[in-house]
Design a protein around this motif. Structure first.
Motif, mmCIF file in Angstrom:
data_model
loop_
_atom_site.group_PDB
_atom_site.id
_atom_site.type_symbol
_atom_site.label_atom_id
_atom_site.label_comp_id
_atom_site.label_asym_id
_atom_site.label_seq_id
_atom_site.Cartn_x
_atom_site.Cartn_y
_atom_site.Cartn_z
ATOM 1 N N GLY A 264 -9.424 0.066 -5.269
ATOM 2 C CA GLY A 264 -8.607 -0.767 -4.405
ATOM 3 C C GLY A 264 -9.325 -2.053 -4.082
ATOM 4 N N ASP B 194 0.831 -1.210 0.000
ATOM 5 C CA ASP B 194 0.000 0.000 0.000
ATOM 6 C C ASP B 194 0.865 1.260 0.000
ATOM 7 O OD1 ASP B 194 -2.550 -1.138 -0.009
ATOM 8 O OD2 ASP B 194 -2.677 -1.255 2.175
ATOM 9 N N HIS C 134 -7.599 -1.088 0.966
ATOM 10 C CA HIS C 134 -6.213 -1.171 0.517
ATOM 11 C C HIS C 134 -6.089 -0.554 -0.880
ATOM 12 C CE1 HIS C 134 -4.809 -3.837 3.714
ATOM 13 N NE2 HIS C 134 -5.920 -4.548 3.550
ATOM 14 N N GLY C 135 -4.923 0.002 -1.162
ATOM 15 C CA GLY C 135 -4.646 0.505 -2.503
ATOM 16 C C GLY C 135 -5.052 1.941 -2.735
#
Length: 491
Positions: A397, A274, A437-438
């Protein structure tokens, strides 16, 4: 079935993941329909992949390495590219993911007994990955020289012999002892396994390769194996997502820049890639802080990453004194972002009444967000499209998490995910929590977020940089390896 070739290493962290990704990109550039495959992976860096034929499921988990290799192939990732994923939760136990779904939990000794049953899933996925492909490039795990585990092996020679896939052995010269590691592997392998090896390659060479000519002759003398080439230290690999947390020891410090981002190295850290888009920003220094070291006082941002064991890592966070460092950071006006498990830690309390993560059923949180988390058995696994609430910009994400987080600060969500509110923001806007996430991979959001911290950023197309790095790795492999010979030996 598609033709296949397998890369196995003389040990862990010899660079197999990047080599497989690079060879996948080489094959793609030659017009081949190529796919990656790793029978068994052990990593808390997971990605969300398709579960073919399951239209009602959000997705399944695979190792982040196979996600990267799928990108190199130019195809969507599938759970069949990594049918068995082990996600360590303790020093002796892990969550077992089979074809994308949670199979159960197992201690190391119990898992060895499970392997016979898991080979059926591996071979089923193997058949599915090869459908419609010209070539499959397989990545082993650990080393085939671990002969004490050979009788139940599903990751290296146990798979190669069952699937009849020829093997190229990878030796890492950077760690030293590469002649002994290759010759020793040849010496101790049983004949059935040894004959699967069609040759070897040397990885991570620095300097004048001609100085190793005598070394190559020695390896040939001891093994009789052909050499497919000597790969130099691949600088572009540093711009690719890392799979294994062992690399964090090499990422503990960065080059001094305008903004320092401190990241505590949690014991069960998960999805630490990340941070890769922030690392790629020219004005951002990302510092991974190992246990026993203080969070740097000059950090403008602290990011608490994901964790496979939120309560366990929260207790260790306090043991390290990072809670005091974080409180001092906040008093100085510093910003904090918590992602997934890191978000859960930022609340007032984390409860695990059913002991899903372990024997400790609750722990006091860091208290920077007015929220509480309760662990629940059902796991959320899905790719998502979202919108940042504070900046009004699109995000993309994925979510992989257990637990439900509630509390007053969730009334200030950090994002809207698939129409639902996610995360929480403190009243002063300086502490942000999210399950997504992301998020730093969204170039527009990353630029505005850094701007809010007084840093110019966002001119970087992160996904393009990953693609360019894959192309550079592929070009190096074309130059230094006999790719024609490797591909021709696939069967």
């Amino acid at each position: 079935m598609a033709r296949a070739i397998m890369l196995q290493g003389t040990g862990s962290d010899v660079g197999k993941t990047v080599l497989v990704a690079g060879l996948c990109r080489v094959a793609k550039k030659r017009g081949l329909k190529v796919r990656p495959f790793k029978p068994q992976n052990m990593s808390n860096n997971a990605a969300v992949a398709e579960i073919p034929g399951d239209n009602n499921h959000g997705g399944g988990e695979i190792g982040r390495a196979q996600w990267l290799q799928a990108i190199a192939c130019g195809v969507p990732p599938s759970v069949h590219m990594n049918p068995v994923l082990l996600k360590p939760q303790t020093d002796v136990g892990a969550q077992v993911i089979v074809q994308g779904k949670v199979f159960g939990e197992a201690r190391a000794r119990d898992y060895q007994a499970l392997k016979g049953r898991l080979m059926d899933a591996v071979l089923e996925s193997w058949g599915k990955v090869g459908e419609g492909a010209d070539l499959v490039i397989v990545e082993g795990a650990g080393s085939p020289a671990e002969i004490n585990l050979r009788s139940r092996d599903i990751a290296n020679m146990g798979f190669a012999t069952r699937a009849d896939v020829p093997v190229v052995l990878v030796g890492d010269i950077d760690r030293g002892g590469v002649i002994a590691s290759l010759a020793g592997t040849h010496l101790i392998l049983p004949e059935e396994d040894r004959r699967m090896i069609v040759g070897y390659l040397i990885n991570k060479f620095r300097g004048d390769v001609s100085l190793f000519d005598d070394g190559l002759r020695a390896i040939e003398k001891f093994t009789g194996w052909r050499c497919f080439g000597v790969v130099p230290w691949l600088r572009a690999a540093a711009r690719l997502p890392s799979e294994d947390s062992v690399v964090l020891e090499r990422l503990a410090s960065g080059e001094a820049r305008a903004l320092k981002v401190a990241v505590p190295m949690l014991g069960r850290i998960a999805n630490f890639d990340d941070l890769d888009p922030l690392k790629a920003e020219p004005q951002v220094e990302v510092v991974f802080v190992p246990p026993g070291k203080k969070l740097p006082a000059d950090a403008g941002l602290v990011v608490i990453p994901g964790s496979k064991s939120t309560i366990g890592d929260l207790l260790k966070f306090r043991e390290n004194g990072w809670d005091r460092d974080l409180a001092a950071h906040r008093k100085r006006g510093g910003h904090v972002v918590g992602i997934c498990g890191g978000f859960q830690m930022l609340g007032r309390m984390v409860r695990d009444p059913d002991g899903i993560e372990g024997s400790v059923i609750e722990a006091e949180g860091l208290g920077l967000l007015d929220v509480e988390t309760v662990m629940e058995a059902e796991k959320t696994v899905r790719n998502v499209s979202a919108r940042s609430v504070p900046f009004g910009l699109p995000l993309e994400g994925y979510e992989i998490h257990l637990g439900r987080t509630t509390g007053p600060d969730t009334r200030r969500p950090s994002a809207i995910i698939n129409g639902a509110e996610d995360g929480a923001i403190s009243a002063d806007g300086k502490v942000i929590g999210t399950y997504m996430h992301g998020l730093f991979g969204a170039d527009g959001f990353r630029g505005k977020f850094l701007e809010s911290l007084g840093i110019k950023g966002g001119g970087l197309d992160y996904r393009f940089e990953v693609e360019r790095a894959l192309d550079e790795v592929a070009a190096e492999l074309e130059t230094h390896l006999d790719c024609d010979a490797i591909f021709s030996l696939a069967r």
